[in-house]
Design a protein around this motif. Structure first.
Motif: not given
Length: 100
Positions: A8-33
């Motif tokens: 469960r913990r390993e899964s959560a760590v993996s999900q957090v890493a994926a969400l953090e990556q998505r957050m970085r992408e979203s920030r870039g897309e927000l900045r572009q918009a």
């Protein structure tokens, strides 16, 4: 129970890493918009400053539509970022092993 907790913990760590990556992408897309919206505002402001009579109605409508689309995109990206933060905050205690 210990093995399930570790998975469960390993899964959560993996999900957090994926969400953090998505957050970085979203920030870039927000900045572009937002950059697009600012650019459209500056163009419109410049043209109005040069005399509104020089802007064709259809050109003005096109700029207004583009501006609305850019702002809608920025709003959507900001909401997506908020949702991502909530998801990260929910998963973080699991990933850090501090939840029950």
């Amino acid at each position: 129970l210990e093995g399930a907790g570790i998975k469960r913990r390993e899964s959560a760590v993996s999900q957090v890493a994926a969400l953090e990556q998505r957050m970085r992408e979203s920030r870039g897309e927000l900045r572009q918009a937002l950059d697009k919206a600012m650019s459209l505002c500056q163009t419109l402001s410049k043209q109005i400053g040069e005399g509104a009579h020089s802007i064709a109605d259809d050109e003005l409508e096109g700029m207004e539509k583009s501006l609305k689309e850019a702002l809608a995109q920025a709003t959507w990206r900001a909401r997506e970022a908020d949702d991502t933060v909530v998801s990260i905050e929910t998963l973080l205690p699991i990933a850090e092993g501090t939840s029950n």
